[in-house]
Design a protein around this motif. Sequence first.
Motif, short mmCIF file in Angstrom:
data_model
loop_
_atom_site.label_atom_id
_atom_site.label_comp_id
_atom_site.label_asym_id
_atom_site.label_seq_id
_atom_site.Cartn_x
_atom_site.Cartn_y
_atom_site.Cartn_z
N TYR A 39 38.53 11.68 -38.49
CA TYR A 39 37.07 11.58 -38.41
C TYR A 39 36.62 10.45 -39.33
N MET A 40 35.43 9.95 -39.06
CA MET A 40 34.90 8.83 -39.82
C MET A 40 34.01 9.32 -40.96
N LEU A 41 34.14 8.64 -42.08
CA LEU A 41 33.29 8.86 -43.24
C LEU A 41 32.43 7.62 -43.44
N GLU A 42 31.47 7.71 -44.33
CA GLU A 42 30.64 6.54 -44.63
C GLU A 42 31.50 5.38 -45.14
N TYR A 43 32.59 5.70 -45.81
CA TYR A 43 33.41 4.70 -46.48
C TYR A 43 34.80 4.53 -45.87
N GLY A 44 35.04 5.10 -44.69
CA GLY A 44 36.36 4.94 -44.08
C GLY A 44 36.70 6.07 -43.13
#
Length: 117
Positions: free
Chosen positions: A86-91
């Motif tokens: 899954y995607m995070l704000e930072y990666g």
Amino acid sequence: MADPELQLVARRIRSFPDFPTPGVVFRDISPLLKDPASFRAAIGLMMGHLKATHGAESTTSQELGLGCMLIRKRGKLPGPTVWVSYMLEYGKADLEIQKDTLEPGQRVVVVDDLSGV
């Protein structure tokens, strides 16, 4: 080990020799967490001790009459696993569960250990 609750709990703990490194025996409690009766017995045993010393309360899943499973960062669980990215704000990040944790069609409640939701 004469206590029936202790025997029930002990039967649900798996050993993975040499995980995560050689010489370490990882005691996997995931099967115990998955089975509501075993999980209840384990909590009962722990709670008997903890209430006498700390007054601790039961976990959310046990209060709901549910089992519990571990969701961890990829590479942190022994045995066969399945994972999702899954995607995070930072990666990007990956989470995984043990392959035998869920049954087809099983409904779950997710409780995040950081938010409590």
